[in-house]
Enzyme design. Structure first.
Site, short mmCIF file in Angstrom:
data_model
loop_
_atom_site.label_atom_id
_atom_site.label_comp_id
_atom_site.label_asym_id
_atom_site.label_seq_id
_atom_site.Cartn_x
_atom_site.Cartn_y
_atom_site.Cartn_z
N TYR A 143 42.12 -24.66 84.71
CA TYR A 143 41.11 -23.61 84.79
C TYR A 143 41.25 -22.90 86.12
O TYR A 143 41.43 -23.53 87.17
CB TYR A 143 39.70 -24.21 84.68
CG TYR A 143 38.59 -23.18 84.86
CD1 TYR A 143 38.04 -22.52 83.77
CD2 TYR A 143 38.11 -22.85 86.13
CE1 TYR A 143 37.04 -21.58 83.92
CE2 TYR A 143 37.11 -21.91 86.30
CZ TYR A 143 36.58 -21.27 85.19
OH TYR A 143 35.61 -20.33 85.36
N GLU A 230 38.60 -14.67 85.00
CA GLU A 230 38.53 -16.06 84.56
C GLU A 230 39.70 -16.33 83.62
O GLU A 230 39.79 -15.74 82.55
CB GLU A 230 37.21 -16.35 83.85
CG GLU A 230 37.07 -17.82 83.45
CD GLU A 230 35.76 -18.11 82.72
OE1 GLU A 230 35.08 -19.09 83.07
OE2 GLU A 230 35.43 -17.34 81.78
#
Length: 418
Positions: A143, A230
């Site tokens: 991530y 993101e």
């Protein structure tokens, strides 16, 4: 003003049933658009192509099929949960891995249909574009994100050696693997910070190339006036890092210098009422209630909705006309409110500071006449020139229910429906 809208949307999502979980009034772009933009900055992204007609599917599927003849077909909507979504035609799943020969039949069930996910609400969102992409071979998933951080007053890089699920879940399951690195907006990202992130992610392939990917993502964030980048998952393949999927958000205050980016805006993904409100510089968010609200000031709007709830009613919207609304804006606001078939009454709550009560009263009267108002209208005015404003309302020959204070207004709006 746009910041007030964002804050209002986040509060609404927490406090009111039926609030939209996503914020519409700042720019989001589709997955395929994000991939194209990241590619321009040297970020590694999956190969694929956006298609808008069924005739384009066979060639695209053949081009991006892997050695097993498989390809990925993805619905393009501005909402998450596509893979587990259901189309209104009954077809299940907004993302499919299929044989290239099967792609046209799958696409036929998706393109031009409406996809409902956990984030879209029951109305769903139209699928006007499909993204035909290569099937990725990922060694591991991580991530990575760059966000604006209030505490450090600048960009914050956030990484985790695990990925593929929400950052909230990752933080709960792997709190020790979360790494946060604040960036000085004036000097930008340094080699040391990029390398620190690479180490924190536990990259196993070429770390120098990985650091260059991190810096490329920051350059995208900086030069494109992003509010969020993101990448989830940020994947590792045999060749290095790959931005397998990403969400990009952009600061609408920068639209004047990011005209190319803002031309990508897909209004088909938005509530038509919110699109119309944006044309008149009104802050509007649709809800599921039946009492339309028109208020000046985000704080007063929130208080108005709270007291409607407390009195047994249900607000139909968040609508802030701002501190200096013109008659044209008031008319537009009334048209937007009355376009919602669920609205059974309208409550106008104005505190006259910069905006004089006599001016807003004239606007309310003229707007009510122009839209041929068919539902009860409750008006509470307070502040500058309030007596003159009340005189205008009382002598208008328009059926207006006046209220002495906010509590009285909410009670009368709820009673008007009953």
């Amino acid at each position: 003003m746009f910041n007030r809208l964002r804050q209002g949307a986040h509060v609404l999502a927490r406090r009111l049933p039926g609030a939209q979980s996503e914020q519409i009034r700042f720019l989001n772009i589709h997955e395929y658009q994000g991939a194209e933009l990241m590619g321009k900055y040297g970020v590694n992204v999956p190969h694929g192509v956006a298609i808008k007609s069924l005739e384009e599917v066979p060639a695209a599927a053949e081009k991006f099929a892997d050695d097993k003849g498989e390809v990925v077909v993805k619905s393009q909507i501005l909402a998450g949960g596509r893979g587990l979504g259901t189309f209104k035609n009954g077809f299940e799943g907004g993302v499919h891995i299929v044989k290239a020969s099967e792609a046209p039949a799958i696409a036929k069930n998706m393109l031009g249909e409406t996809l409902v996910t956990k984030q879209t609400g029951a109305r769903g969102k139209p699928v006007n574009t499909l993204y035909i992409a290569e099937k990725m071979k990922l060694k591991r998933e991580m991530y990575f994100a760059i966000l604006l951080d209030r505490k450090s007053a600048g960009p914050m890089m956030i990484g985790c050696g695990e990925g593929g699920t929400s950052i909230e879940d990752l933080a709960e399951k792997f709190p020790d693997k979360i790494i946060k690195i604040p960036i000085d907006i004036r000097s930008g990202i340094t080699d040391e910070q990029a390398n620190q992130m690479v180490e924190g992610l536990g990259v196993l392939t070429d770390k120098t190339k990985a650091a260059e990917q991190i810096k490329a993502l920051y350059k995208l964030f900086d030069e494109s006036d992003c509010t969020m980048v993101e990448v989830n998952p940020l994947a590792e393949t045999e060749e290095g890092l790959l931005a397998a999927d990403a969400k990009l958000g952009f600061d609408d205050n920068a639209s004047f210098r990011q005209k190319g980016l803002f031309s990508m805006k897909d209004e088909s993904q938005e509530d038509p009422r919110e699109v119309e409100a944006g044309k008149y510089d009104l802050n509007y968010i649709g809800l599921d209630g039946n009492i339309g609200c028109m208020v000046n000031g985000a704080g007063l709007a929130m208080a108005t909705m709270d007291i409607i709830q407390a009195k047994g009613g249900s607000p139909a919207n968040f609508l802030d006309v701002g501190g200096n609304a013109s008659e044209e804006q008031v008319v537009a606001a009334f048209k937007i409110l009355t376009s919602d078939p669920h609205v059974k009454a309208i409550l106008v709550n104005i505190f006259g500071g910069i905006m004089r009560c006599d001016v807003i009263a004239s606007g309310i009267v003229n707007a009510a006449k122009q839209v041929d108002l068919k539902v009860p209208l409750v008006v509470r005015l307070e502040g500058t020139n309030v007596e003159e404003g009340k005189r205008i309302l009382s002598s208008s020959n328009v059926a207006i229910i006046t209220a002495s204070d906010l509590d009285d207004a909410a009670v009368k709006a709820v009673k008007a429906i009953d």
